[in-house]
Design a protein around this motif. Structure first.
Motif, PDB file in Angstrom:
ATOM      1  N   LEU A 113      -4.729  10.740  -7.266  1.00 30.97           N
ATOM      2  CA  LEU A 113      -4.560  11.421  -5.982  1.00 30.97           C
ATOM      3  C   LEU A 113      -5.772  11.168  -5.090  1.00 30.97           C
ATOM      4  CD1 LEU A 113      -6.671  13.982  -6.416  1.00 30.97           C
ATOM      5  CD2 LEU A 113      -4.741  14.957  -7.635  1.00 30.97           C
ATOM      6  N   GLY A 114      -5.648  11.482  -3.803  1.00 29.02           N
ATOM      7  CA  GLY A 114      -6.773  11.382  -2.875  1.00 29.02           C
ATOM      8  C   GLY A 114      -6.520  10.456  -1.711  1.00 29.02           C
ATOM      9  N   ALA A 115      -7.302  10.652  -0.646  1.00 30.71           N
ATOM     10  CA  ALA A 115      -7.169   9.877   0.583  1.00 30.71           C
ATOM     11  C   ALA A 115      -8.049   8.636   0.595  1.00 30.71           C
ATOM     12  CB  ALA A 115      -7.526  10.754   1.789  1.00 30.71           C
ATOM     13  N   SER A 116      -8.651   8.292  -0.549  1.00 34.02           N
ATOM     14  CA  SER A 116      -9.617   7.200  -0.568  1.00 34.02           C
ATOM     15  C   SER A 116      -9.014   5.864  -0.166  1.00 34.02           C
ATOM     16  CB  SER A 116     -10.243   7.080  -1.969  1.00 34.02           C
ATOM     17  OG  SER A 116     -10.846   8.292  -2.346  1.00 34.02           O
ATOM     18  N   GLY A 117      -7.762   5.594  -0.570  1.00 40.92           N
ATOM     19  CA  GLY A 117      -7.131   4.338  -0.184  1.00 40.92           C
ATOM     20  C   GLY A 117      -7.016   4.205   1.315  1.00 40.92           C
ATOM     21  N   ALA A 118      -6.599   5.287   1.977  1.00 38.24           N
ATOM     22  CA  ALA A 118      -6.490   5.272   3.438  1.00 38.24           C
ATOM     23  C   ALA A 118      -7.863   5.124   4.084  1.00 38.24           C
ATOM     24  CB  ALA A 118      -5.809   6.547   3.919  1.00 38.24           C
ATOM     25  N   VAL A 119      -8.869   5.812   3.540  1.00 36.69           N
ATOM     26  CA  VAL A 119     -10.221   5.725   4.093  1.00 36.69           C
ATOM     27  C   VAL A 119     -10.777   4.313   3.942  1.00 36.69           C
ATOM     28  CG1 VAL A 119     -12.594   6.538   3.812  1.00 36.69           C
ATOM     29  CG2 VAL A 119     -10.706   8.179   3.777  1.00 36.69           C
ATOM     30  N   PHE A 120     -10.527   3.672   2.807  1.00 30.97           N
ATOM     31  CA  PHE A 120     -10.957   2.288   2.630  1.00 30.97           C
ATOM     32  C   PHE A 120     -10.265   1.376   3.644  1.00 30.97           C
ATOM     33  CE2 PHE A 120     -13.384   3.184  -1.057  1.00 30.97           C
ATOM     34  CZ  PHE A 120     -14.101   2.031  -1.379  1.00 30.97           C
ATOM     35  N   GLY A 121      -9.005   1.669   3.962  1.00 28.06           N
ATOM     36  CA  GLY A 121      -8.321   0.898   4.990  1.00 28.06           C
ATOM     37  C   GLY A 121      -9.001   1.034   6.346  1.00 28.06           C
TER      38      GLY A 121
ATOM     39  N   ALA B   1       2.988  -7.137  11.924  1.00 22.77           N
ATOM     40  CA  ALA B   1       2.057  -7.095  10.794  1.00 22.77           C
ATOM     41  C   ALA B   1       2.214  -5.804  10.003  1.00 22.77           C
ATOM     42  CB  ALA B   1       0.621  -7.237  11.293  1.00 22.77           C
ATOM     43  N   CYS B   2       2.397  -4.687  10.708  1.00 19.70           N
ATOM     44  CA  CYS B   2       2.625  -3.413  10.017  1.00 19.70           C
ATOM     45  C   CYS B   2       3.894  -3.481   9.173  1.00 19.70           C
ATOM     46  CB  CYS B   2       2.736  -2.280  11.037  1.00 19.70           C
ATOM     47  SG  CYS B   2       1.179  -1.871  11.879  1.00 19.70           S
ATOM     48  N   ALA B   3       4.935  -4.101   9.721  1.00 19.36           N
ATOM     49  CA  ALA B   3       6.189  -4.227   8.982  1.00 19.36           C
ATOM     50  C   ALA B   3       6.009  -5.088   7.741  1.00 19.36           C
ATOM     51  CB  ALA B   3       7.268  -4.819   9.895  1.00 19.36           C
ATOM     52  N   LEU B   4       5.241  -6.166   7.856  1.00 21.97           N
ATOM     53  CA  LEU B   4       5.008  -7.034   6.701  1.00 21.97           C
ATOM     54  C   LEU B   4       4.239  -6.302   5.604  1.00 21.97           C
ATOM     55  CD1 LEU B   4       4.113 -10.436   8.424  1.00 21.97           C
ATOM     56  CD2 LEU B   4       6.219  -9.847   7.189  1.00 21.97           C
ATOM     57  N   VAL B   5       3.232  -5.508   5.991  1.00 20.76           N
ATOM     58  CA  VAL B   5       2.490  -4.726   5.002  1.00 20.76           C
ATOM     59  C   VAL B   5       3.413  -3.721   4.328  1.00 20.76           C
ATOM     60  CG1 VAL B   5       0.653  -3.021   4.690  1.00 20.76           C
ATOM     61  CG2 VAL B   5       0.258  -5.035   6.122  1.00 20.76           C
ATOM     62  N   LEU B   6       4.292  -3.103   5.104  1.00 24.61           N
ATOM     63  CA  LEU B   6       5.243  -2.147   4.535  1.00 24.61           C
ATOM     64  C   LEU B   6       6.198  -2.837   3.569  1.00 24.61           C
ATOM     65  CD1 LEU B   6       6.337   0.719   4.410  1.00 24.61           C
ATOM     66  CD2 LEU B   6       7.766   0.189   6.407  1.00 24.61           C
ATOM     67  N   VAL B   7       6.679  -4.023   3.941  1.00 23.29           N
ATOM     68  CA  VAL B   7       7.574  -4.773   3.058  1.00 23.29           C
ATOM     69  C   VAL B   7       6.864  -5.130   1.752  1.00 23.29           C
ATOM     70  CG1 VAL B   7       8.774  -6.985   2.776  1.00 23.29           C
ATOM     71  CG2 VAL B   7       9.041  -5.682   4.897  1.00 23.29           C
ATOM     72  N   ALA B   8       5.602  -5.571   1.859  1.00 21.78           N
ATOM     73  CA  ALA B   8       4.836  -5.889   0.643  1.00 21.78           C
ATOM     74  C   ALA B   8       4.647  -4.649  -0.219  1.00 21.78           C
ATOM     75  CB  ALA B   8       3.487  -6.486   1.029  1.00 21.78           C
ATOM     76  N   THR B   9       4.411  -3.507   0.416  1.00 25.31           N
ATOM     77  CA  THR B   9       4.248  -2.255  -0.322  1.00 25.31           C
ATOM     78  C   THR B   9       5.530  -1.885  -1.062  1.00 25.31           C
ATOM     79  OG1 THR B   9       2.607  -1.444   1.268  1.00 25.31           O
ATOM     80  CG2 THR B   9       3.733   0.198  -0.080  1.00 25.31           C
ATOM     81  N   VAL B  10       6.643  -1.951  -0.354  1.00 25.39           N
ATOM     82  CA  VAL B  10       7.932  -1.646  -0.986  1.00 25.39           C
ATOM     83  C   VAL B  10       8.219  -2.633  -2.111  1.00 25.39           C
ATOM     84  CG1 VAL B  10      10.423  -1.528  -0.605  1.00 25.39           C
ATOM     85  CG2 VAL B  10       8.860  -0.546   1.082  1.00 25.39           C
ATOM     86  N   GLY B  11       7.858  -3.910  -1.898  1.00 24.80           N
ATOM     87  CA  GLY B  11       8.073  -4.916  -2.928  1.00 24.80           C
ATOM     88  C   GLY B  11       7.331  -4.595  -4.216  1.00 24.80           C
TER      89      GLY B  11
ATOM     90  N   ALA C 119      -5.905  -6.470   6.987  1.00 25.35           N
ATOM     91  CA  ALA C 119      -4.785  -7.276   7.494  1.00 25.35           C
ATOM     92  C   ALA C 119      -4.196  -6.674   8.766  1.00 25.35           C
ATOM     93  CB  ALA C 119      -3.712  -7.401   6.415  1.00 25.35           C
ATOM     94  N   ILE C 120      -3.989  -5.372   8.765  1.00 25.22           N
ATOM     95  CA  ILE C 120      -3.412  -4.712   9.939  1.00 25.22           C
ATOM     96  C   ILE C 120      -4.375  -4.768  11.115  1.00 25.22           C
ATOM     97  CG2 ILE C 120      -2.648  -2.486  10.849  1.00 25.22           C
ATOM     98  CD1 ILE C 120      -1.637  -1.853   8.008  1.00 25.22           C
ATOM     99  N   ALA C 121      -5.662  -4.540  10.858  1.00 25.53           N
ATOM    100  CA  ALA C 121      -6.651  -4.542  11.942  1.00 25.53           C
ATOM    101  C   ALA C 121      -6.780  -5.913  12.583  1.00 25.53           C
ATOM    102  CB  ALA C 121      -8.003  -4.072  11.405  1.00 25.53           C
TER     103      ALA C 121
ATOM    104  N   LEU D  42      -1.644   5.476   7.523  1.00 23.57           N
ATOM    105  CA  LEU D  42      -0.553   5.723   6.578  1.00 23.57           C
ATOM    106  C   LEU D  42      -0.234   4.478   5.751  1.00 23.57           C
ATOM    107  CD1 LEU D  42       1.877   7.909   8.741  1.00 23.57           C
ATOM    108  CD2 LEU D  42       0.269   8.658   6.963  1.00 23.57           C
ATOM    109  N   LEU D  43      -0.206   3.311   6.390  1.00 22.55           N
ATOM    110  CA  LEU D  43       0.109   2.088   5.656  1.00 22.55           C
ATOM    111  C   LEU D  43      -0.999   1.729   4.668  1.00 22.55           C
ATOM    112  CD1 LEU D  43       1.747  -0.078   8.457  1.00 22.55           C
ATOM    113  CD2 LEU D  43       2.860   0.890   6.432  1.00 22.55           C
ATOM    114  N   SER D  44      -2.248   1.982   5.027  1.00 19.96           N
ATOM    115  CA  SER D  44      -3.349   1.739   4.086  1.00 19.96           C
ATOM    116  C   SER D  44      -3.226   2.657   2.879  1.00 19.96           C
ATOM    117  CB  SER D  44      -4.699   1.953   4.778  1.00 19.96           C
ATOM    118  OG  SER D  44      -4.899   1.014   5.813  1.00 19.96           O
ATOM    119  N   GLY D  45      -2.923   3.932   3.132  1.00 17.03           N
ATOM    120  CA  GLY D  45      -2.747   4.864   2.030  1.00 17.03           C
ATOM    121  C   GLY D  45      -1.581   4.487   1.130  1.00 17.03           C
ATOM    122  N   LEU D  46      -0.457   4.084   1.735  1.00 17.45           N
ATOM    123  CA  LEU D  46       0.713   3.684   0.958  1.00 17.45           C
ATOM    124  C   LEU D  46       0.445   2.416   0.149  1.00 17.45           C
ATOM    125  CD1 LEU D  46       3.626   4.378   3.469  1.00 17.45           C
ATOM    126  CD2 LEU D  46       3.227   5.519   1.279  1.00 17.45           C
TER     127      LEU D  46
END
Length: 298
Positions: A200-208, A278-288, A258-260, A179-183
């Motif tokens: 659209l598409g799940a490619s971002g999550a798949v690349f993660g 680390a998940c929280a930091l990625v989420l914060v960067a995403t929201v930013g 980064a998450i892995a 979910l975080l990779s997709g976001l």
């Protein structure tokens, strides 16, 4: 993401690596530190020294050892599940269900769920888009597909890459990674791409997941050449073919790596803190990224 127009014995393989004693045909370079039988990521139970197989952890391997751990754990510290591919199956099911709904309902569903910054374009007043408060599009677009080839490629990739990764990480960590990779892919697309360009598409999550697989294989000292070749081929497609939202691919890839790294290399005594921190930091960067882009558009 696509842009929308407008007792088993040791078995050896041909490569010389033994096969997992519980999954014949799955090559591995890791052995149980108790019974010394080869085990794959799906069977690995993290121990104070090396990895144990599930049978040794349960005390049922016949090696005379009693269990030293109360619960089997994956290489990332997650619980070993009876069905280690359940979340992957659910994700594929959700994507297929949304795809069928798109075929039935048509463009109206695409207009409501696809990732778009602002719509319609100037000089018309914008009424739709992430900048208009529809933040849900960052997530719904990850489960949205329009063409058969698009969902087919993404779902096959999700099964081939995601299923082994889910077994290695555990369910909670795996769904957080996905979910975080997709976001992150959606957020980078929103930040960089034209605000009127829908995607659209799940490619971002798949690349993660692909980036996380590379981190896992490096940690297990596996041959990195196949995953590197796969990554290079996908990046070539990303930047060569038109109609592909490369921002989603890069955003998902960076977030997944980064998450892995945090999940797989976290020290045992602070594992949960490091992993979910680390998940929280990625989420914060995403929201930013989303907040910054929204401020630019409004």
């Amino acid at each position: 993401m696509e842009q929308v127009p407008g007792g088993p014995e040791r078995q050896s393989s041909t490569s010389g690596l033994p096969s997992c004693y519980r999954h014949p045909g799955v090559e591995t370079g890791i052995s149980c530190t108790r019974c010394e039988r080869p085990i794959c990521p799906q069977c690995m139970v993290s121990a104070s020294v090396g990895f144990h197989c599930p049978e040794c952890v349960r005390g049922g391997s016949g090696s005379g050892h009693s269990a030293s751990a109360s619960r089997p754990r994956t290489v990332a510290g997650g619980s070993v599940a009876a069905d280690p591919r359940l979340i992957t199956k659910i994700l594929i099911g959700i994507n297929l269900a949304v795809f069928i709904a798109v075929q039935v309902v048509g463009n109206r569903l695409l207009d409501d769920l696809a990732l778009v910054g602002r719509w319609p374009p100037a000089p018309f007043p914008a009424t739709q888009g992430v900048a208009e408060g529809e933040w849900y599009r960052l997530l719904t677009s990850v489960f949205l597909h329009q063409q058969f080839w698009h969902i087919g490629f993404n779902m096959l990739s999700l099964w081939w890459i995601g299923a082994p990764l889910e077994a290695a990480l555990g369910r909670a960590r795996y769904i957080a990674l996905y979910l975080l990779s997709g976001l992150a892919g959606s957020a980078l697309t929103y930040l960089v791409a034209s605000p009127t360009q829908a995607s659209l598409g799940a490619s971002g999550a798949v690349f993660g997941l692909l980036g996380a697989t590379a981190v896992l294989l490096r940690r297990l000292n596996y041959d990195m050449r196949p995953v590197i070749a796969l990554l290079v081929i996908n990046l070539i497609f990303t930047f060569t073919f038109s109609g592909i939202a490369w921002q989603a691919h890069i955003g998902g890839l960076v977030a997944g790596i980064a998450i892995a790294i945090a999940m797989i290399h976290a020290p045992r005594e602070r594992r949960v803190l490091v992993q979910y921190g680390a998940c929280a930091l990625v989420l914060v960067a995403t929201v930013g990224m989303v907040v910054a882009r929204t401020a630019m558009l409004t």
